[in-house]
Design a protein around this motif. Structure first.
Motif, mmCIF file in Angstrom:
data_model
loop_
_atom_site.group_PDB
_atom_site.id
_atom_site.type_symbol
_atom_site.label_atom_id
_atom_site.label_comp_id
_atom_site.label_asym_id
_atom_site.label_seq_id
_atom_site.Cartn_x
_atom_site.Cartn_y
_atom_site.Cartn_z
ATOM 1 N N VAL A 218 -16.892 6.634 48.285
ATOM 2 C CA VAL A 218 -16.312 7.953 47.768
ATOM 3 C C VAL A 218 -17.392 9.018 48.270
ATOM 4 N N SER A 219 -18.522 8.656 48.085
ATOM 5 C CA SER A 219 -19.618 9.614 48.244
ATOM 6 C C SER A 219 -19.769 10.068 49.724
ATOM 7 N N CYS A 220 -19.175 8.843 50.540
ATOM 8 C CA CYS A 220 -19.210 9.405 52.026
ATOM 9 C C CYS A 220 -18.245 9.827 52.533
ATOM 10 N N ILE A 221 -17.170 10.424 51.788
ATOM 11 C CA ILE A 221 -15.968 11.202 52.155
ATOM 12 C C ILE A 221 -16.366 12.495 52.407
ATOM 13 N N ASP A 222 -17.212 13.243 51.807
ATOM 14 C CA ASP A 222 -17.745 14.298 52.064
ATOM 15 C C ASP A 222 -19.256 14.462 52.462
ATOM 16 N N HIS A 223 -20.046 13.938 52.094
ATOM 17 C CA HIS A 223 -21.536 14.198 52.359
ATOM 18 C C HIS A 223 -21.839 14.252 53.926
ATOM 19 N N PRO A 224 -22.384 15.424 54.007
ATOM 20 C CA PRO A 224 -22.637 15.864 55.515
ATOM 21 C C PRO A 224 -23.681 14.930 56.195
ATOM 22 N N ALA A 225 -24.555 14.338 55.408
ATOM 23 C CA ALA A 225 -25.587 13.477 55.882
ATOM 24 C C ALA A 225 -25.043 11.890 56.388
ATOM 25 N N ALA A 226 -23.810 11.750 55.976
ATOM 26 C CA ALA A 226 -23.120 10.426 56.315
ATOM 27 C C ALA A 226 -22.731 10.396 57.653
ATOM 28 N N ALA A 227 -22.524 11.532 58.340
ATOM 29 C CA ALA A 227 -21.895 11.503 59.515
ATOM 30 C C ALA A 227 -22.595 10.709 60.740
ATOM 31 N N LEU A 232 -26.434 0.364 54.606
ATOM 32 C CA LEU A 232 -26.347 -1.030 53.938
ATOM 33 C C LEU A 232 -26.292 -0.705 52.436
ATOM 34 N N VAL A 233 -25.585 -1.317 51.676
ATOM 35 C CA VAL A 233 -25.282 -1.361 50.110
ATOM 36 C C VAL A 233 -25.411 -2.544 49.217
ATOM 37 N N SER A 234 -26.267 -2.157 48.282
ATOM 38 C CA SER A 234 -26.459 -3.541 47.217
ATOM 39 C C SER A 234 -26.494 -2.599 45.972
ATOM 40 N N ASP A 235 -26.619 -3.515 44.915
ATOM 41 C CA ASP A 235 -27.045 -3.165 43.540
ATOM 42 C C ASP A 235 -28.502 -2.782 43.479
ATOM 43 N N GLY A 236 -29.252 -2.734 44.601
ATOM 44 C CA GLY A 236 -30.844 -2.522 44.621
ATOM 45 C C GLY A 236 -31.520 -3.559 43.593
ATOM 46 N N ASP A 289 -32.280 -3.672 52.219
ATOM 47 C CA ASP A 289 -33.112 -2.779 52.190
ATOM 48 C C ASP A 289 -32.301 -1.295 52.154
ATOM 49 N N ILE A 290 -32.161 -0.756 50.862
ATOM 50 C CA ILE A 290 -30.841 0.256 50.900
ATOM 51 C C ILE A 290 -32.001 1.612 50.910
ATOM 52 N N SER A 291 -32.990 1.552 51.162
ATOM 53 C CA SER A 291 -33.747 2.734 51.280
ATOM 54 C C SER A 291 -33.234 3.981 51.907
ATOM 55 N N LYS A 292 -32.629 3.616 53.160
ATOM 56 C CA LYS A 292 -31.946 4.829 53.898
ATOM 57 C C LYS A 292 -30.767 5.188 53.243
ATOM 58 N N THR A 293 -30.065 4.457 52.587
ATOM 59 C CA THR A 293 -28.801 5.061 51.734
ATOM 60 C C THR A 293 -29.203 5.833 50.509
ATOM 61 N N ARG A 294 -30.285 5.354 49.960
ATOM 62 C CA ARG A 294 -30.707 6.232 48.920
ATOM 63 C C ARG A 294 -31.140 7.526 49.262
ATOM 64 N N SER A 295 -32.193 7.502 50.389
ATOM 65 C CA SER A 295 -32.707 8.707 50.689
ATOM 66 C C SER A 295 -32.034 9.630 51.543
ATOM 67 N N LEU A 296 -31.146 9.337 52.447
ATOM 68 C CA LEU A 296 -30.333 10.090 53.203
ATOM 69 C C LEU A 296 -29.420 10.700 52.457
ATOM 70 N N TRP A 299 -28.245 8.596 46.871
ATOM 71 C CA TRP A 299 -27.562 7.869 46.467
ATOM 72 C C TRP A 299 -28.068 6.836 45.484
ATOM 73 N N THR A 300 -27.813 6.289 44.265
ATOM 74 C CA THR A 300 -28.450 5.497 43.577
ATOM 75 C C THR A 300 -27.191 4.742 42.972
ATOM 76 N N PRO A 301 -27.132 3.451 43.029
ATOM 77 C CA PRO A 301 -25.953 2.296 42.338
ATOM 78 C C PRO A 301 -26.124 2.893 40.779
ATOM 79 N N PRO A 302 -24.749 3.320 40.646
ATOM 80 C CA PRO A 302 -24.548 3.877 39.069
ATOM 81 C C PRO A 302 -24.273 2.580 38.155
ATOM 82 N N ARG A 303 -24.231 1.418 38.465
ATOM 83 C CA ARG A 303 -23.942 0.264 37.624
ATOM 84 C C ARG A 303 -25.138 -0.641 37.664
ATOM 85 N N SER A 304 -25.737 -1.210 36.626
ATOM 86 C CA SER A 304 -26.644 -2.074 36.613
ATOM 87 C C SER A 304 -26.329 -3.653 36.930
ATOM 88 N N VAL A 305 -26.897 -4.556 37.199
ATOM 89 C CA VAL A 305 -26.278 -5.689 37.579
ATOM 90 C C VAL A 305 -26.006 -6.426 36.221
#
Length: 320
Positions: A218-227, A232-236, A289-296, A299-305
């Motif tokens: 859902v974050s990627c629907i509008d985020h300009p930096a996602a284009a 990669l995505v994980s719980d971190g 490694d989701i550092s690119k997802t976080r920095s660009l 974004w931070t995973p909203p739910r903990s494991v």
């Protein structure tokens, strides 16, 4: 002005969660593409009904009000595939079907195309201390992963040749309320108190809770930096199989009856009985490694494991 989202794969585990999130937010106008045989499984949502999902599907006339497509429909990875040519079967849906939809979307002026790919594009596992990144050279090893890689390649070319933006998201193993397959079997074993020989596995695996995955989508629907990016995505938080089972047992309020058998012994037995793939998932490592997802994206995973496992266990116990 409210944007219109076209979602494919809404009858699946991930697609259904995306649909619920979009509906609950009431921020977007949502329509779904479903095959004719599944038309009655989704209620109170505008539908595009198609006979099949492949390179011949006709989408003309369905994109008039659509701004963004979230494409989660796929022929998914299956154990013991009965197809005589699995790669051809995967390509028909995951490559030809995806690129056919994307080409017609680009021609219709769709702004953004979000493609739910797979970590299998990166490969099947990582060595100790190593993690996959979004910019690694792809190394898929099975027909499913190859088909997802080829779809990604076609989408990137389309993005370079047209005005449509493409976002590619590669999830690791997804879990959450209503999860099926091996994760569900794991909960069943733990709930029944069955002793399991997984008490001494020191691997490291990345997982992603369905809520975290959907939040990124859902974050990627509008985020300009996602284009035109791949994420990669994980719980971190990476877990060994032993720790995962222990945490899941706690969430189920059951004792974890884990027998400490060395992983090399389990892998040897699995190879003898033709279950090498299963032993890789249980004993091998796969970290991202989701550092690119976080920095660009910021974004931070909203739910903990622990929170996500508790929600998964709660649903299981209420519906078992």
């Amino acid at each position: 002005m409210q944007q219109t989202i076209l979602l494919t794969g809404a009858t699946g585990f991930v697609g259904g969660a995306i649909l619920k999130r979009l509906h609950d937010e009431n921020k977007y106008s949502v329509m779904v593409a479903v095959r004719e045989r599944a038309r009655d499984t989704i209620k109170n949502v505008p539908q595009i009904r198609i006979e099949s999902f492949d390179g011949d599907t006709k989408w003309e006339g369905h994109f008039a009000t659509v701004d963004v497509i979230i494409h989660s429909a796929a022929r998914v990875h299956v154990m013991n595939d009965v197809e005589t040519d699995p790669l051809a079967a995967f390509r028909k849906v995951n490559v030809e079907g995806t690129l056919n939809l994307a080409r017609q979307a680009a021609n219709a002026g769709i702004r953004r195309f979000i493609f739910i790919s797979s970590i299998k594009v990166n490969g099947e596992g990582t060595e100790h201390g190593v993690a996959y990144t979004a910019d690694d050279i792809p190394a898929p090893r099975d027909p499913y992963g190859i088909s997802k890689m080829e779809a990604e390649q076609g989408l990137r070319k389309l993005a370079a040749d047209t005005a449509m933006e493409v976002v590619i998201i590669r999830p690791v193993l997804v879990y959450g309320p209503g999860v099926k397959a091996n994760f569900l079997n794991m909960m069943r074993w733990l709930d029944k108190g069955i002793p399991l020989p997984f008490g001494a596995i020191h691997n490291s695996r990345s997982l992603v809770a369905i809520d975290n995955l959907v939040d990124l989508i859902v974050s990627c629907i509008d985020h300009p930096a996602a284009a035109n990016q791949t994420f990669l995505v994980s719980d971190g938080e990476d877990l060994s199989t032993t720790v995962l089972l222990s945490k899941m047992a706690k969430a189920l309020n059951k004792p974890a009856r884990l027998i400490p058998i060395p992983s090399w012994m389990l892998q040897g037995v699995a190879a003898l009985v033709g279950k090498k793939g299963l032993s890789q998932r249980l004993c091998g490592s796969l970290r991202v490694d989701i550092s690119k997802t976080r920095s660009l994206l910021g974004w931070t995973p909203p739910r903990s494991v622990d929170e996500a496992l508790a929600n998964t266990a709660k649903h299981f116990l209420e519906n078992k």
